[in-house]
Design an enzyme around this catalytic site. Structure first.
Site, PDB file in Angstrom:
ATOM      1  N   SER A 188       0.839  -1.197   0.000  1.00  0.00           N
ATOM      2  CA  SER A 188       0.000   0.000   0.000  1.00  0.00           C
ATOM      3  C   SER A 188       0.872   1.246   0.000  1.00  0.00           C
ATOM      4  O   SER A 188       2.080   1.177   0.217  1.00  0.00           O
ATOM      5  CB  SER A 188      -0.890   0.013   1.243  1.00  0.00           C
ATOM      6  OG  SER A 188      -0.103   0.318   2.376  1.00  0.00           O
ATOM      7  N   LYS A 189       0.209   2.366  -0.219  1.00  0.00           N
ATOM      8  CA  LYS A 189       0.932   3.628  -0.226  1.00  0.00           C
ATOM      9  C   LYS A 189       1.606   3.873   1.126  1.00  0.00           C
ATOM     10  O   LYS A 189       2.692   4.426   1.198  1.00  0.00           O
ATOM     11  CB  LYS A 189      -0.035   4.764  -0.554  1.00  0.00           C
ATOM     12  CG  LYS A 189       0.597   6.120  -0.392  1.00  0.00           C
ATOM     13  CD  LYS A 189      -0.105   7.199  -1.166  1.00  0.00           C
ATOM     14  CE  LYS A 189       0.629   8.524  -1.009  1.00  0.00           C
ATOM     15  NZ  LYS A 189       0.919   8.882   0.379  1.00  0.00           N
ATOM     16  N   ARG A 190       0.931   3.409   2.175  1.00  0.00           N
ATOM     17  CA  ARG A 190       1.473   3.614   3.511  1.00  0.00           C
ATOM     18  C   ARG A 190       2.829   2.920   3.708  1.00  0.00           C
ATOM     19  O   ARG A 190       3.691   3.406   4.421  1.00  0.00           O
ATOM     20  CB  ARG A 190       0.478   3.163   4.585  1.00  0.00           C
ATOM     21  CG  ARG A 190       0.168   4.311   5.530  1.00  0.00           C
ATOM     22  CD  ARG A 190      -0.926   4.007   6.519  1.00  0.00           C
ATOM     23  NE  ARG A 190      -2.181   3.638   5.862  1.00  0.00           N
ATOM     24  CZ  ARG A 190      -2.986   2.664   6.299  1.00  0.00           C
ATOM     25  NH1 ARG A 190      -2.652   1.954   7.357  1.00  0.00           N
ATOM     26  NH2 ARG A 190      -4.108   2.411   5.670  1.00  0.00           N
ATOM     27  N   GLY A 240       5.057   2.604   1.448  1.00  0.00           N
ATOM     28  CA  GLY A 240       6.017   3.492   0.814  1.00  0.00           C
ATOM     29  C   GLY A 240       6.380   4.644   1.744  1.00  0.00           C
ATOM     30  O   GLY A 240       7.553   4.984   1.907  1.00  0.00           O
ATOM     31  N   ASP A 241       5.356   5.229   2.386  1.00  0.00           N
ATOM     32  CA  ASP A 241       5.595   6.356   3.297  1.00  0.00           C
ATOM     33  C   ASP A 241       6.438   5.903   4.487  1.00  0.00           C
ATOM     34  O   ASP A 241       7.350   6.593   4.932  1.00  0.00           O
ATOM     35  CB  ASP A 241       4.263   6.923   3.814  1.00  0.00           C
ATOM     36  CG  ASP A 241       3.442   7.534   2.685  1.00  0.00           C
ATOM     37  OD1 ASP A 241       4.031   7.805   1.613  1.00  0.00           O
ATOM     38  OD2 ASP A 241       2.221   7.717   2.854  1.00  0.00           O
TER      39      ASP A 241
END
Ligand code: GLU
Length: 505
Positions: free
Chosen positions: A262-264, A266-267
């Site tokens: 998920s994008k999270r 990546g963050d």
């Protein structure tokens, strides 16, 4: 034997920036189409007006431009099967919806969201299907006069597919093999909404794959559950014979392997999940992209190619041409692929080494400019050749090579403490004198002169060379010292030595 023309499509919904998993899906379609000398189509699935995000289609097209993935047909390309935006195909879908209704394979339903909600509250596992549809408000339960009146009055409705219960539906997936499900688990999915006159994904996707003569549907695993419904729709339309083959790609998993990327993630771990930077038009929030993070398009594609597919041996660095030759859908794996972003950095490193110094220098020029450096290209190429093996990203070249272009702004304290001796200034002055006498300043010439001076004076090589490096670089790092002196030249070398004496003595 007649073999149909290979035609595959990438069919994103413009609901935001393209996810990196979507890039992989598109790339596999590209590899397959190119290998089979077929067509690759870009189709924009924008029938969900609620989720439409302005700028997303442009973003998708720009991403593929950057990556060098070209389409044969699409909204940006044209082609004989257009329009390629589903919102522009409204009138086409309506005929197919009507056809299903008149064949008794779909029906109109008037249930309001509130009524559906009430049913869901009543029955925990409520599903609109053969077991419940006769207790709902639709053309199967209402008298024709009433449904006509409702439509006449402009009441909103949806069209639902009528799924026959208890049938075995078999999907032959090129990656997963045979998957059979009982049709009773599938609900009477909405195919069309009167509110916007648009079909849903399920109908539009099938009608368009058929009309666009798609031969293989290569898509992400998340769409696997809808495959049986699609098989039913092909049967209802009588298109079984031209039904595309399905291939559902494995999921991209979190780097740790537990669950979907998920994008999270990546963050949390510091890697992009989008090809390009994206600014949300509503919140103004910006997410970084692979391009902005400094990835080379070929490196990113090579990395993605191996997340869910491999050539059958342990080769990893493969050019696009090799990937095209080697790719096959059957070699895609069934199980999810861990998104090992460190491996992505490794690929970028490999591609930087593979590219010529001149190519990398070209990419480095704008970064030099940002630092106020305007250096001749020959010098940049030489500097790149000496430090590129130390970097994963072009932007990191600055840290590794700034001393080629500007004198050190400060001197590393630890190194000074360790290397700067009482007599260092004196020795450096002497060294500057030696350098001053040289007419040629190539690395071997300078090295030879300095070395023979050191030997004749019986000076300790380490002592001198360490402060010499400190003077040129500002710290104890960098390539071979005489490669540096050659690139920066005699005048600059002497200037830096004198400056250091002034600063440190
Ligand atoms: N529009 C769907 C998506 O956004 C397409 C899925 C498919 O390839 O059929 O992924």
């Amino acid at each position: 034997m007649f073999r149909r023309k290979i035609r595959v499509r990438f069919a994103p919904s413009p609901t935001g920036p393209l996810h990196i998993g979507g890039v992989r899906t598109a790339f596999y379609n590209y590899l397959f189409a190119t290998k089979e000398k077929g067509d690759l189509i870009l189709r924009i699935e924008d029938t969900d007006s609620q989720r439409f995000v302005p700028g997303a289609e442009e973003y998708i097209i720009e991403s593929f431009d950057w990556l060098g993935i070209s389409f044969d047909e699409g909204p940006h390309k044209g082609g004989n099967y257009g329009p390629y935006r589903q919102s522009e195909r409204k009138s086409i879908y309506r005929q197919y919806v009507d056809r299903l209704i008149s064949d008794g394979l779909a029906y109109i339903a008037f249930d309001t969201p509130a009524e559906l909600e009430a049913k869901r509250n009543e029955h925990a596992n409520f599903q609109y299907d053969a077991s419940t549809r006769m207790s709902m408000r639709n053309t199967l339960t209402l008298p024709p006069t009433e449904t006509a009146a409702l439509i006449e009055a402009g009441k909103q409705y949806v069209v639902r597919i009528k799924i026959e219960p208890n049938r075995t539906i078999t999907v032959n997936d090129l990656i997963r093999g045979k998957v059979s499900v009982n049709s009773s688990i599938i609900d009477d999915k909405v195919l069309f909404k009167s509110s916007d006159g648009l079909p849903t994904y399920h109908l539009a996707n099938i009608v368009d794959d058929h009309l666009m003569e798609i031969s293989q549907v290569i898509r992400g695993e998340e769409w696997l559950p809808s495959a049986p419904l699609h098989v039913i729709l092909y049967q209802y339309f009588g298109w079984e014979d031209s039904m595309p083959q399905f291939a559902h790609l494995p999921l991209l998993l979190k780097p740790e392997g537990n669950g979907k990327l998920s994008k999270r993630d990546g963050d949390r771990l510091g890697f992009p999940v989008f090809p390009l930077q994206w600014t949300d038009p509503k919140t103004g929030e910006t997410a970084t992209g692979y391009r902005e993070a400094g990835y080379l398009p070929d490196a990113l594609l090579n990395f993605l190619a191996l997340l869910g597919w491999n050539p059958g041996d342990d080769r990893e660095v493969l050019s696009i041409e090799e990937l095209i030759q080697l790719f096959s859908i059957e070699k895609c794996s069934k199980s999810g692929a861990k998104f090992d972003y460190k491996k992505g950095e490794w690929f970028n490193h490999q591609y930087i080494q593979l590219k010529s110094n001149a190519e990398i220098a070209d990419l480095f020029l704008p970064i030099l400019k940002e630092h106020g450096v305007d250096a001749p290209i020959d010098k940049v190429i030489k500097a790149v050749s000496l430090v590129k093996e130390r970097v994963n990203f072009v932007k990191d070249l600055w840290e590794q090579s700034a001393f080629f272009f500007i004198p050190p702004a400060s001197y590393d304290e630890k190194t000074v403490k360790k290397r700067w001796k009482e007599d260092s200034a004196e020795k450096l002055t002497e060294l500057a004198g030696i350098l001053q006498t040289l007419t040629g300043f190539s690395a071997p010439e300078t090295e030879q002169a300095v070395m023979s001076w050191l030997t004749s004076k019986a000076y300790h090589t380490g002592d001198i060379m360490n402060v010499f490096r400190l003077a040129l670089v500002g710290e104890a790092k960098g390539p071979h010292l005489f490669d540096i002196t050659e690139i920066i030249g005699k005048e600059e070398t002497i200037y830096r030595i004198e400056k250091t004496i002034k600063n440190l003595a």
